[in-house]
Design a protein around this motif. Structure first.
Motif, PDB file in Angstrom:
ATOM      1  N   LEU A  49      -1.831   8.952  -5.610  1.00  0.00           N
ATOM      2  CA  LEU A  49      -2.403   7.666  -6.135  1.00  0.00           C
ATOM      3  C   LEU A  49      -3.062   6.591  -5.322  1.00  0.00           C
ATOM      4  O   LEU A  49      -2.687   6.749  -4.323  1.00  0.00           O
ATOM      5  N   HIS A  50      -4.265   6.307  -5.920  1.00  0.00           N
ATOM      6  CA  HIS A  50      -4.969   5.460  -5.186  1.00  0.00           C
ATOM      7  C   HIS A  50      -5.067   4.086  -5.205  1.00  0.00           C
ATOM      8  O   HIS A  50      -5.860   3.457  -4.674  1.00  0.00           O
ATOM      9  N   SER A  51      -4.234   3.572  -6.435  1.00  0.00           N
ATOM     10  CA  SER A  51      -4.380   2.138  -6.389  1.00  0.00           C
ATOM     11  C   SER A  51      -3.147   1.799  -7.165  1.00  0.00           C
ATOM     12  O   SER A  51      -2.386   2.523  -7.903  1.00  0.00           O
ATOM     13  N   HIS A  52      -2.630   0.515  -7.600  1.00  0.00           N
ATOM     14  CA  HIS A  52      -1.428   0.290  -8.647  1.00  0.00           C
ATOM     15  C   HIS A  52      -1.703   0.631  -9.681  1.00  0.00           C
ATOM     16  O   HIS A  52      -0.810   0.837 -10.295  1.00  0.00           O
ATOM     17  N   ALA A  60      -0.842   4.112 -10.361  1.00  0.00           N
ATOM     18  CA  ALA A  60       0.713   4.281 -10.248  1.00  0.00           C
ATOM     19  C   ALA A  60       1.255   3.631 -11.679  1.00  0.00           C
ATOM     20  O   ALA A  60       1.821   4.531 -12.108  1.00  0.00           O
ATOM     21  N   GLU A  63       0.673  -1.248   0.037  1.00  0.00           N
ATOM     22  CA  GLU A  63       0.076   0.085   0.150  1.00  0.00           C
ATOM     23  C   GLU A  63       0.941   1.242   0.052  1.00  0.00           C
ATOM     24  O   GLU A  63       0.364   2.350  -0.217  1.00  0.00           O
ATOM     25  N   ASP A  64       2.079   1.289   0.450  1.00  0.00           N
ATOM     26  CA  ASP A  64       2.984   2.212   0.678  1.00  0.00           C
ATOM     27  C   ASP A  64       4.004   2.644  -0.246  1.00  0.00           C
ATOM     28  O   ASP A  64       5.100   1.864  -0.260  1.00  0.00           O
ATOM     29  N   TYR A  65       3.702   3.110  -1.366  1.00  0.00           N
ATOM     30  CA  TYR A  65       4.644   3.358  -2.270  1.00  0.00           C
ATOM     31  C   TYR A  65       4.796   4.924  -2.959  1.00  0.00           C
ATOM     32  O   TYR A  65       3.575   5.553  -2.648  1.00  0.00           O
ATOM     33  N   LYS A  76       7.000   4.095   0.671  1.00  0.00           N
ATOM     34  CA  LYS A  76       6.759   5.365   1.337  1.00  0.00           C
ATOM     35  C   LYS A  76       6.928   5.253   2.849  1.00  0.00           C
ATOM     36  O   LYS A  76       6.633   4.446   3.419  1.00  0.00           O
ATOM     37  N   SER A 106       1.531   7.569  -2.720  1.00  0.00           N
ATOM     38  CA  SER A 106       0.094   6.585  -2.563  1.00  0.00           C
ATOM     39  C   SER A 106      -0.606   7.133  -1.413  1.00  0.00           C
ATOM     40  O   SER A 106      -0.169   7.985  -0.287  1.00  0.00           O
TER      41      SER A 106
END
Ligand code: AMP
Ligand code: GLY
Length: 435
Positions: free
Chosen positions: A163-166, A169, A141-143, A188, A159
């Motif tokens: 950004l709310h999802s892969h 991203a 979740e943390d990127y 992150k 994130s």
């Protein structure tokens, strides 16, 4: 003659620090816009390109500069320091290769890894989408996705915030790849950010007091990211949410990084090394490096400098900073920026502003302003800053708030920066993380 490149509030603070020197140096400024504060202090003031090495050298030679100080990052990336040194003009501000510490996020992460410097998050560099999805899976979740170059602070997407999802991203990474750019994906980090800047002469460092900046445009840290809406530093040369260990770790990271840069390029880094740190549950980590003084951080620390700034600059270029006294007075500072209505996304521009009601102008700093028909106007970015300086944060905040409110025009500022309430939130946040 000392030549100053740049014309924002940071450079106004540099010009003031020079003007305080008992050596009473003559100042020339090559500027991007007409800054009346610098104009008043400078013997020569010219608006022109500050990032074209040839024209900078030619102006420096014309005004017989014996020393140049580079304010912003763009000239560093363009190799202006290299050109000035080649022309025999000592320069405060790193050469192009060293400035990669700011201009390439990938370079910095690799340098920390290569020299085993602590504080780096898990990261990988990419220039295609190969392996990105897998690495995002690993991070969960943390990127954070960072464009690998200067993008005026807009190249970093975090994130949860942007950004709310892969998938989002990956869309952003695709955009960067299509533009022909490379990027870094990293872990992150969660905690409280602070800036620790150090004067560096290639070998020795002299650290400045830590400062906390506020990137978000609106009260309560809401809204879009900006260049920085304001900042504070405390009288004890720490910050209310930091331990002594946090500060010495950050200082050590700057010192080890300076040594690594010297090994990497067989020549030392000369200028200001600005570590953007974050205190986390797991200790101090490095978010990024900048190769210059921060804006607004310069306005917090330079007015506290008790030493002769001209001597500090000579120490940096001559490599004998360790023989100079570099000390800062133990007072608290709060800096608040007034910015155009609509800033940062759609700022009003060209509107008149009036600073005549400000009572004590000694800590009023001009930034993105211009003169039109003899009237001071907003030039579209952070406009003027005010720094309150006092024995305590409470008093410094009150002064900054009082004075910045007197600047008239279509502007706004963050009333919460430096207040006890907001600082308490930072302290509580850090307490929760450390437990
Ligand atoms: P930079 O341009 O690297 O300063 O990044 C801009 C902002 O993005 C920083 O001030 C942080 O708030 C945030 N940021 C960058 N990298 C990270 C990270 N690894 N973890 C958390 N936040 C980050
Ligand atoms: N205060 C943020 C910067 O100077 O980059």
């Amino acid at each position: 003659m000392i030549l100053l490149l740049g014309s924002g509030a940071r450079e106004h603070a540099i010009a003031r620090a020079l003007a305080c020197s008992p050596q009473n140096p003559a100042i020339a400024c090559l500027a991007a816009n007409k800054n009346p504060g610098i104009q008043k202090l400078a013997e020569q003031f010219k608006v022109g390109s500050i990032s074209d090495p040839k024209s900078v050298v030619s102006f420096a030679q014309k005004c017989c500069a014996k020393l140049t100080i580079i304010g912003p990052e763009a000239p560093l990336q363009a190799g202006v320091a290299d050109a000035l040194w080649n022309a025999g003009i000592p320069t405060v501000g790193p050469k192009k290769a060293h400035a990669q510490i700011e201009t390439s996020k990938g370079f910095t992460r690799d340098l920390l890894a290569k020299y085993n410097i602590p504080g780096g998050p898990l990261y990988r560099r990419f220039d295609s989408l190969d392996g990105v999805a897998e690495f995002l899976e690993e991070l969960g979740e943390d990127y954070v996705v960072k464009y690998d170059g200067l993008m005026g602070g807009k190249g970093v997407k975090v994130s949860g915030d942007h950004l709310h999802s892969h998938d989002e991203a990956l869309d952003y990474c695709t955009k960067l790849v299509n533009r022909g750019g490379s990027f870094v994906v990293e872990e992150k980090l969660i905690g409280e950010e602070f800036s620790l800047m150090s004067f560096c002469d290639g070998e020795h460092l002299a650290h400045m007091p830590p400062v906390q900046d506020h990137k978000r445009a609106y009260e309560g840290d809401e809204g879009p990211n900006t260049g920085g809406m304001g900042s504070y530093s405390d009288a004890n040369h720490s910050l209310p949410f930091l331990t002594d260990d946090d500060i010495s770790h950050a200082q050590q990271i700057n010192e080890t990084t300076a040594q690594a840069l010297k090994k990497e390029f067989s020549e030392g880094y000369k200028g200001v090394l600005y570590g953007g740190f974050i205190a986390t549950a797991d200790g101090v980590k490095l978010i990024e490096y900048n190769a210059r003084l921060g804006d607004p951080e310069a306005m917090n620390v330079l007015p506290l400098l008790e030493s002769d700034f001209v001597e500090v600059c000579h120490g940096i270029v001559n490599g004998n900073l360790d023989e100079r006294n570099v000390s800062f007075s133990r007072r608290a500072t709060v800096c608040k920026y007034a910015v155009p209505e609509g800033y940062p996304d759609s700022p009003v521009k060209g509107e008149p502003i009036d600073v005549s009601s400000v009572t004590d102008t000694s800590q009023l700093y001009y930034a993105s302003v211009d003169m039109k028909d003899g009237t001071l106007i907003e030039a579209g970015s952070r406009t003027v800053a005010y720094v309150g300086i006092a024995g305590s944060l409470v008093k410094a905040e009150a002064k900054a708030g009082r004075e910045i409110s007197k600047v008239r025009g279509p502007l706004f500022h963050r009333t919460d920066i430096g207040t006890t309430e907001l600082i308490k939130k930072r302290v509580e946040h850090m307490k929760t993380l450390r437990n």
